[in-house]
Enzyme design. Structure first.
Site, PDB file in Angstrom:
ATOM      1  CE1 TYR A  57     -53.848  21.596 -49.329  1.00 17.53           C
ATOM      2  CE2 TYR A  57     -55.299  19.697 -49.478  1.00 17.53           C
ATOM      3  CZ  TYR A  57     -54.534  20.672 -50.086  1.00 17.53           C
ATOM      4  OH  TYR A  57     -54.466  20.727 -51.457  1.00 17.53           O
ATOM      5  NE  ARG A 110     -36.642  32.165 -54.231  1.00 15.56           N
ATOM      6  CZ  ARG A 110     -35.388  31.810 -54.054  1.00 15.56           C
ATOM      7  NH1 ARG A 110     -34.480  32.718 -53.698  1.00 15.56           N
ATOM      8  NH2 ARG A 110     -34.997  30.563 -54.236  1.00 15.56           N
TER       9      ARG A 110
END
Length: 385
Positions: A78, A213
């Site tokens: 990160y 989706r």
């Protein structure tokens, strides 16, 4: 815990709370990173805080979610990482895990400026990388914290990431005309951020086209997103990528004089180029995630002939650069919540209980590891006091 909110101040209760602050704190820490197994770098550490508690703001933790960014930090990938330090009396420089959490004020400095804080207030840190996977935390200044009284526990514990992100995406980039037929389009329509986006946009009079989706129960999911979370219209990725749908069916969905002014992308790949195609001239696409792990692809023609602007959004950097905006964002979010325009994400979250008074260290460690590795709903550790 359903509907739990910040309590009112009753002096005997909170005197008891302050007097019960332990001499040792318990935190989940790490001093290294692992991409292969990030749970292996974690340990439970007990330590005596170095700060003078009589001169500090002392907080006890109520809950903390386990976010993808927390996992990425443990993996070491990160972009924003907390500083590792010896302040926790460890052999090696270490950091407390966790970026987000909900806390209760249990003690305030005997002297000095408390701001608006009172014992019993619910608060969150202004900035990330403060270390939230702990039973108690200490802050030097009241100004390092934001009051979140008025929210339920689930909203308050997650507002710093999902709530802030959604609120700023909707409000900080486009000067909306609530009287016009103005739209934003977003992919990943079932995500926590997207559900907040549709509610916040609806409160502003902005319509939302959410892409999700393809799935067997598409109609059922679409109905929930539209009826419960306020999406104006939900379409599938197949429809999103179908140019015939875009030319023939989409205009019917949008209506007369529609302006699609903003696209919110957290998927990338083909999905990002498809939502970009639906924008009007001189519009903006903001990318705040990349679930597909595919690059953001924008057709050259959209840049040249439609003047599309594409830029990134990162809530951590935004709030670091302008902490006042985060404070105002939280206030705005709370106002919408109190008006009934934002619903709690409680049903979207799976809670895991940490017995803060009687649980042992190994049980706590296994609990957090399970929260990191298990699939399904977003995980939140709830402290039982």
């Amino acid at each position: 815990m359903s509907g739990l909110r910040a309590a009112s101040v009753f002096s005997p209760v909170f005197k008891r709370m302050a007097s019960s602050i332990p001499s040792q704190f318990k935190s989940i820490i790490y001093n290294s990173h692992s991409l292969e197994d990030c749970t292996g770098v974690l340990s439970v550490h007990n330590y005596k805080p170095k700060q003078d508690l009589n001169k500090s703001v002392v907080l006890r933790t109520l809950a903390f979610p386990i976010n993808p960014s927390d996992i990425n930090q443990l993996q070491g990938v990160y972009p924003s990482l907390p500083e590792k330090t010896l302040d926790y009396s460890t052999e090696k420089p270490s950091a407390i895990a966790g970026n987000e959490g909900l806390f209760e004020v249990v003690s305030l400095p005997e002297h000095g400026d408390h701001g608006e804080l009172k014992v019993g207030d619910w608060v969150i840190p202004v900035q990330a990388n403060q270390g939230t996977w702990s039973n108690y935390r200490v802050f030097d200044k009241a100004s390092d914290l934001i009051k979140v009284n008025g929210l339920d526990l689930y909203s308050a514990a997650t507002v710093s990431v999902n709530g802030c992100t959604a609120y700023q995406l909707v409000n900080n980039y486009v000067d909306w005309n609530a009287d016009g037929n103005e739209w934003l389009i977003q992919n990943a329509g079932t995500s926590g951020v997207s559900k907040f986006v549709t509610q916040i946009a609806k409160a502003r009079g902005v319509k939302t086209l959410s892409v999700i989706r393809d799935r067997d129960n598409f109609e059922e999911v679409a109905e929930v997103l539209e009826q419960k979370f306020g999406a104006t219209k939900v379409i599938s990725e197949s429809q999103n990528n179908d140019k015939d749908f875009g030319k023939k069916e989409l205009p019917k969905v949008l209506g007369d004089k529609a302006r699609v002014r903003l696209a919110l992308n957290s998927v990338g790949g083909k999905s990002s180029s498809a939502i970009a195609r639906k924008l009007e001239r001189d519009a903006l696409m903001l990318t705040y995630g990349g679930m597909s792990k595919q690059p953001v692809t924008i057709p050259t023609s959209l840049h040249i002939f439609k003047g599309l602007t594409s830029k990134g959004y990162w809530v951590t950097e935004n709030n670091k650069r302008d902490p006042t905006d985060k404070v105002n964002t939280i206030k705005g979010f709370i106002d919408l919540y109190k008006q009934g325009k934002i619903i709690s994400p409680e049903e979207e979250i799976e809670t895991m209980e940490w017995d803060a008074n009687n649980g042992d260290d190994q049980q706590l460690l296994e609990l957090v590891k399970r929260g990191i590795t298990e699939k399904g709903k977003k995980k939140m550790v709830l402290l039982k006091w």
